[in-house]
Design an enzyme around this catalytic site. Structure first.
Site, PDB file in Angstrom:
ATOM      1  N   SER A 158     -34.705  35.593  30.303  1.00  0.00           N
ATOM      2  CA  SER A 158     -34.876  34.132  30.418  1.00  0.00           C
ATOM      3  C   SER A 158     -34.734  33.426  29.070  1.00  0.00           C
ATOM      4  O   SER A 158     -34.003  32.431  28.952  1.00  0.00           O
ATOM      5  CB  SER A 158     -36.247  33.810  30.987  1.00  0.00           C
ATOM      6  OG  SER A 158     -36.474  34.574  32.136  1.00  0.00           O
TER       7      SER A 158
ATOM      8  N   GLU B 284     -26.722  42.589  26.269  1.00  0.00           N
ATOM      9  CA  GLU B 284     -27.806  43.031  27.159  1.00  0.00           C
ATOM     10  C   GLU B 284     -27.496  44.465  27.570  1.00  0.00           C
ATOM     11  O   GLU B 284     -26.367  44.771  27.953  1.00  0.00           O
ATOM     12  CB  GLU B 284     -27.884  42.086  28.376  1.00  0.00           C
ATOM     13  CG  GLU B 284     -28.681  42.580  29.558  1.00  0.00           C
ATOM     14  CD  GLU B 284     -30.152  42.843  29.245  1.00  0.00           C
ATOM     15  OE1 GLU B 284     -30.807  41.993  28.622  1.00  0.00           O
ATOM     16  OE2 GLU B 284     -30.623  43.939  29.610  1.00  0.00           O
TER      17      GLU B 284
ATOM     18  N   CYS C 161     -37.917  39.068  34.467  1.00  0.00           N
ATOM     19  CA  CYS C 161     -38.325  38.125  35.506  1.00  0.00           C
ATOM     20  C   CYS C 161     -37.454  38.231  36.749  1.00  0.00           C
ATOM     21  O   CYS C 161     -37.946  38.349  37.859  1.00  0.00           O
ATOM     22  CB  CYS C 161     -38.289  36.698  34.949  1.00  0.00           C
ATOM     23  SG  CYS C 161     -38.591  35.464  36.197  1.00  0.00           S
TER      24      CYS C 161
ATOM     25  N   CYS D 176     -41.036  38.727  38.140  1.00  0.00           N
ATOM     26  CA  CYS D 176     -41.488  37.566  38.923  1.00  0.00           C
ATOM     27  C   CYS D 176     -40.764  37.376  40.252  1.00  0.00           C
ATOM     28  O   CYS D 176     -41.403  37.189  41.288  1.00  0.00           O
ATOM     29  CB  CYS D 176     -41.303  36.276  38.129  1.00  0.00           C
ATOM     30  SG  CYS D 176     -41.493  36.435  36.370  1.00  0.00           S
TER      31      CYS D 176
ATOM     32  N   LYS E 187     -40.993  40.364  42.783  1.00  0.00           N
ATOM     33  CA  LYS E 187     -42.421  40.452  43.105  1.00  0.00           C
ATOM     34  C   LYS E 187     -42.819  39.375  44.105  1.00  0.00           C
ATOM     35  O   LYS E 187     -43.495  39.633  45.097  1.00  0.00           O
ATOM     36  CB  LYS E 187     -43.220  40.340  41.794  1.00  0.00           C
ATOM     37  CG  LYS E 187     -44.727  40.338  41.885  1.00  0.00           C
ATOM     38  CD  LYS E 187     -45.364  39.004  42.176  1.00  0.00           C
ATOM     39  CE  LYS E 187     -44.933  37.847  41.344  1.00  0.00           C
ATOM     40  NZ  LYS E 187     -45.421  37.811  39.998  1.00  0.00           N
TER      41      LYS E 187
ATOM     42  N   GLY F 138     -56.377  45.464  35.689  1.00  0.00           N
ATOM     43  CA  GLY F 138     -57.047  44.303  36.277  1.00  0.00           C
ATOM     44  C   GLY F 138     -56.360  43.008  35.902  1.00  0.00           C
ATOM     45  O   GLY F 138     -56.952  41.936  36.009  1.00  0.00           O
TER      46      GLY F 138
ATOM     47  N   TYR G 161     -52.531  40.519  35.785  1.00  0.00           N
ATOM     48  CA  TYR G 161     -51.610  39.895  36.750  1.00  0.00           C
ATOM     49  C   TYR G 161     -50.935  40.935  37.660  1.00  0.00           C
ATOM     50  O   TYR G 161     -50.976  40.830  38.881  1.00  0.00           O
ATOM     51  CB  TYR G 161     -50.482  39.176  36.013  1.00  0.00           C
ATOM     52  CG  TYR G 161     -50.808  37.887  35.315  1.00  0.00           C
ATOM     53  CD1 TYR G 161     -50.439  36.669  35.880  1.00  0.00           C
ATOM     54  CD2 TYR G 161     -51.428  37.869  34.075  1.00  0.00           C
ATOM     55  CE1 TYR G 161     -50.679  35.473  35.222  1.00  0.00           C
ATOM     56  CE2 TYR G 161     -51.673  36.677  33.407  1.00  0.00           C
ATOM     57  CZ  TYR G 161     -51.298  35.485  33.990  1.00  0.00           C
ATOM     58  OH  TYR G 161     -51.535  34.306  33.341  1.00  0.00           O
TER      59      TYR G 161
ATOM     60  N   GLU H 199     -51.609  41.605  41.658  1.00  0.00           N
ATOM     61  CA  GLU H 199     -50.521  41.214  42.563  1.00  0.00           C
ATOM     62  C   GLU H 199     -50.046  42.391  43.410  1.00  0.00           C
ATOM     63  O   GLU H 199     -49.879  42.264  44.628  1.00  0.00           O
ATOM     64  CB  GLU H 199     -49.351  40.643  41.748  1.00  0.00           C
ATOM     65  CG  GLU H 199     -49.689  39.282  41.145  1.00  0.00           C
ATOM     66  CD  GLU H 199     -48.604  38.692  40.257  1.00  0.00           C
ATOM     67  OE1 GLU H 199     -48.650  37.478  40.006  1.00  0.00           O
ATOM     68  OE2 GLU H 199     -47.711  39.431  39.799  1.00  0.00           O
TER      69      GLU H 199
ATOM     70  N   ARG I 139     -60.985  49.226  34.602  1.00  0.00           N
ATOM     71  CA  ARG I 139     -61.900  49.918  33.688  1.00  0.00           C
ATOM     72  C   ARG I 139     -63.145  49.124  33.302  1.00  0.00           C
ATOM     73  O   ARG I 139     -64.108  49.696  32.816  1.00  0.00           O
ATOM     74  CB  ARG I 139     -61.164  50.314  32.425  1.00  0.00           C
ATOM     75  CG  ARG I 139     -60.645  49.140  31.606  1.00  0.00           C
ATOM     76  CD  ARG I 139     -59.909  49.650  30.370  1.00  0.00           C
ATOM     77  NE  ARG I 139     -59.272  48.566  29.630  1.00  0.00           N
ATOM     78  CZ  ARG I 139     -58.529  48.767  28.545  1.00  0.00           C
ATOM     79  NH1 ARG I 139     -58.322  49.987  28.105  1.00  0.00           N
ATOM     80  NH2 ARG I 139     -57.981  47.753  27.923  1.00  0.00           N
TER      81      ARG I 139
ATOM     82  N   ARG J 198     -59.544  39.491  33.323  1.00  0.00           N
ATOM     83  CA  ARG J 198     -60.219  39.091  32.081  1.00  0.00           C
ATOM     84  C   ARG J 198     -59.470  37.894  31.496  1.00  0.00           C
ATOM     85  O   ARG J 198     -58.240  37.856  31.494  1.00  0.00           O
ATOM     86  CB  ARG J 198     -60.211  40.259  31.100  1.00  0.00           C
ATOM     87  CG  ARG J 198     -60.937  39.991  29.809  1.00  0.00           C
ATOM     88  CD  ARG J 198     -61.197  41.290  29.061  1.00  0.00           C
ATOM     89  NE  ARG J 198     -59.972  42.010  28.706  1.00  0.00           N
ATOM     90  CZ  ARG J 198     -59.226  41.742  27.637  1.00  0.00           C
ATOM     91  NH1 ARG J 198     -59.561  40.757  26.824  1.00  0.00           N
ATOM     92  NH2 ARG J 198     -58.142  42.440  27.385  1.00  0.00           N
TER      93      ARG J 198
ATOM     94  N   GLY K   7     -50.595  46.700  31.251  1.00  0.00           N
ATOM     95  CA  GLY K   7     -50.105  45.866  30.159  1.00  0.00           C
ATOM     96  C   GLY K   7     -48.681  46.200  29.772  1.00  0.00           C
ATOM     97  O   GLY K   7     -48.085  47.163  30.285  1.00  0.00           O
TER      98      GLY K   7
ATOM     99  N   THR L  26     -42.300  33.701  31.786  1.00  0.00           N
ATOM    100  CA  THR L  26     -40.888  33.289  31.782  1.00  0.00           C
ATOM    101  C   THR L  26     -40.678  31.852  31.301  1.00  0.00           C
ATOM    102  O   THR L  26     -39.854  31.608  30.415  1.00  0.00           O
ATOM    103  CB  THR L  26     -40.306  33.470  33.200  1.00  0.00           C
ATOM    104  OG1 THR L  26     -40.415  34.842  33.520  1.00  0.00           O
ATOM    105  CG2 THR L  26     -38.863  33.007  33.285  1.00  0.00           C
TER     106      THR L  26
ATOM    107  N   HIS M 247     -54.293  13.364  52.729  1.00  0.00           N
ATOM    108  CA  HIS M 247     -55.209  13.895  53.724  1.00  0.00           C
ATOM    109  C   HIS M 247     -54.503  14.226  55.033  1.00  0.00           C
ATOM    110  O   HIS M 247     -53.663  13.445  55.481  1.00  0.00           O
ATOM    111  CB  HIS M 247     -56.315  12.860  54.006  1.00  0.00           C
ATOM    112  CG  HIS M 247     -57.399  13.392  54.873  1.00  0.00           C
ATOM    113  ND1 HIS M 247     -58.339  14.293  54.424  1.00  0.00           N
ATOM    114  CD2 HIS M 247     -57.673  13.163  56.184  1.00  0.00           C
ATOM    115  CE1 HIS M 247     -59.157  14.583  55.412  1.00  0.00           C
ATOM    116  NE2 HIS M 247     -58.777  13.925  56.485  1.00  0.00           N
TER     117      HIS M 247
ATOM    118  N   GLU N 230     -56.169  17.639  47.883  1.00  0.00           N
ATOM    119  CA  GLU N 230     -56.930  16.393  47.724  1.00  0.00           C
ATOM    120  C   GLU N 230     -58.332  16.640  47.160  1.00  0.00           C
ATOM    121  O   GLU N 230     -58.943  15.749  46.579  1.00  0.00           O
ATOM    122  CB  GLU N 230     -57.030  15.625  49.047  1.00  0.00           C
ATOM    123  CG  GLU N 230     -57.893  16.296  50.092  1.00  0.00           C
ATOM    124  CD  GLU N 230     -58.036  15.463  51.374  1.00  0.00           C
ATOM    125  OE1 GLU N 230     -58.161  14.233  51.284  1.00  0.00           O
ATOM    126  OE2 GLU N 230     -58.015  16.058  52.472  1.00  0.00           O
TER     127      GLU N 230
END
Ligand code: NDP
Length: 449
Positions: free
Chosen positions: A13, A33, A41, A46, A49, A173, A175, A179, A196, A202, A260, A309, A434, A439
């Site tokens: 990105s 690349e 991503c 992303c 996923k 624990g 993202y 997910e 852990r 966190r 991580g 991203t 509403h 709201e």
């Protein structure tokens, strides 16, 4: 030797945005690349996923639909079909990225980019000269060094599993762990989430963390806090026998480590140009994304600022405008919203209540916890939590947090208000839509005691 104004190493990105914008400003640009254009991503992050999150949520939707009068027969879930359809869409997006670069006049090189010196990049057999070099190589999963780690997978492999695991342990624990625990659980895999420490996510608002933990357990995830994996052994039938630090054992089909990510710098030969690194191996940069070497820059996850991203694209764009567009500016890392696409999703912008109390004299919080209208007709017991954090002295809203359906969609609008400096009085003066969940952000009147 081919000479360029800019060579970008990494086609994710941040790199693609910088290359396109710089070329649009008239620079002669090449990008390299080693894998596929689109980066983490698009290719293994992303986007795929989120498709899997959608797939997982159908289980609950089918169930809830009965209360709305639908009679459905669900004949199971086809993992291979989801993966094939997802791969087809990723191929399409990869093609779009390549076309965007081509249409912008960027020269596309396939291969690993390595620094020869501060102005020279080697890509395969080619040696290229650049006035400026931008490193945007992203990150790679970090896997702890425990016995049997080779039997576990990371978030790179999870998108290509041959079959849906009947049972899985997800470690971490953050993202990705939260997910994927939701994805596996939703599609019917017997799922444990092992973290852990004493609460997942966190860094997020403590009430949101507790709320989400409660909800995912209600949905069937076996959440094990203060536990970790000590070792993994392969059984005769290729299953994974896991030994935990708390002394228990479990045998499952799949162990996913989401512990991580680390900056992807290994193949760059940064030492050849003397580029300085931080403690975690990240490329150190200033607010203009400049490294300690005057003509070498870095954006995105490889700099370990905010690994998202839209942040990488913001950094890449600001870099290109500043150095090729005669428009000096830098990426603003304040009030960056983000979402965890858990089930239910979490979204956040600004400070948590805990952070706010450390920085401001007087902080008010407003919390609303309820069952969304859609669920009231169903047996779905999911509850939604919404929270506003206000600096009582200025009345400015300095944080907003939500765990509930469409949290990401709702938080994007709230993020604009907070970025614009909206006060609690502004929120109160805004008429709600509403009936909606959103709201509630305009109707919270009672301060938390
Ligand atoms: P995170 O840094 O968010 O979480 C890593 C988790 O692994 C933490 O819970 C950490 O625990 C735990 N951990 C680290 N080392 C070990 C270990 N040795 N043993 C057991 N547990 C360990 O990383 P992710 O991999 O989830 O995601 C990487 C980044 O990618 C995120 O920070 C985010 O910026 C980005 N991302 C964003 C998404 C989104 O916007 N929806 C989706 C996915 C990723 P502890 O808390 O104790 O440190």
């Amino acid at each position: 030797m081919n000479k360029y104004d800019l060579i970008v190493i990494g086609g994710g990105s941040g790199g693609v945005r910088a290359a396109r914008i710089a070329a649009g400003h008239g620079a002669k640009v090449a990008i390299c690349e080693e894998h596929r254009y689109g980066g983490t991503c698009v290719i293994r992050g992303c986007v795929p996923k989120k498709m899997m999150v959608y797939a997982a949520h159908y289980a609950e939707d089918f169930h809830d639909s009965a209360s709305y009068g639908w009679s459905t027969t669900v004949n199971g879930f086809d993992w291979s079909k989801l993966i094939a359809n997802k791969d087809q869409e990723i191929d399409r997006l990869n093609g779009i990225y390549i076309n965007l670069l081509k249409n912008a006049g960027v020269e596309i090189l396939n291969g690993t980019g390595r620094l020869v010196d501060a102005n020279t990049v080697q890509v395969g057999e080619q040696t290229l000269n650049a006035d400026k070099i931008l490193i945007a190589t992203g990150g790679t999963p970090f896997m702890p060094d425990i016995p049997g780690i080779e039997h576990a997978i990371s978030s790179n492999e999870v998108f290509h599993l041959d079959a849906q695991p009947n049972s899985a342990i997800v470690v971490g624990g953050g993202y990705i762990a939260v997910e994927f625990a939701g994805i596996f659980n939703g599609i019917g895999t017997d799922t444990s989430l092992v973290y852990r420490s004493d609460q997942i996510l966190r860094g997020f608002d403590n009430d949101i963390r507790k709320h989400l933990a409660n909800e995912i357990v209600k949905k069937g995830i076996d959440l094990q806090l203060n536990n970790n994996i000590q070792s993994i052994e392969l059984t005769d039938d290729q299953r994974k026998q896991v030994r935990f630090t708390n002394g228990t054992e479990k045998t499952v089909d799949c162990v996913l480590f989401a512990t991580g990510r680390k900056p992807a710098i290994e193949s760059l030969n940064l030492g050849n140009a003397g580029v300085e690194l931080g403690d975690k191996g990240e490329i150190k940069v200033d607010k203009y994304s400049r490294t300690n070497i005057d003509n070498i820059f870095a954006v995105g996850d490889v700099t370990d600022r905010i690994a998202l991203t839209p942040v990488a694209t913001m950094e890449g764009h600001a870099f290109a405008d500043t150095f090729f567009g005669n428009n000096e500016r830098f990426a603003d890392h304040e009030n960056v919203p983000s979402a965890v696409f858990s089930q239910p999703p979490v979204a956040t912008v600004g400070l948590t209540a805990e952070q706010a109390r450390e920085r401001f004299n007087s902080v008010d919080t407003y919390t609303s916890e309820f069952r969304v209208l859609k669920h009231t007709l169903t047996e779905n017991t999911e509850r939604t939590l919404m929270k506003l954090i206000v600096d009582a002295d200025s009345d400015k809203v300095i944080g907003a947090h939500m765990a509930g359906p469409e949290a990401a969609e709702i938080m994007q609008g709230i993020a604009i208000a907070i970025k614009a400096g909206a006060t609690k009085a502004d929120f109160n003066a805004t008429v709600g839509i509403h009936p909606s969940t959103a709201e509630e952000f305009c109707t919270m009147r009672t301060k938390d005691s």
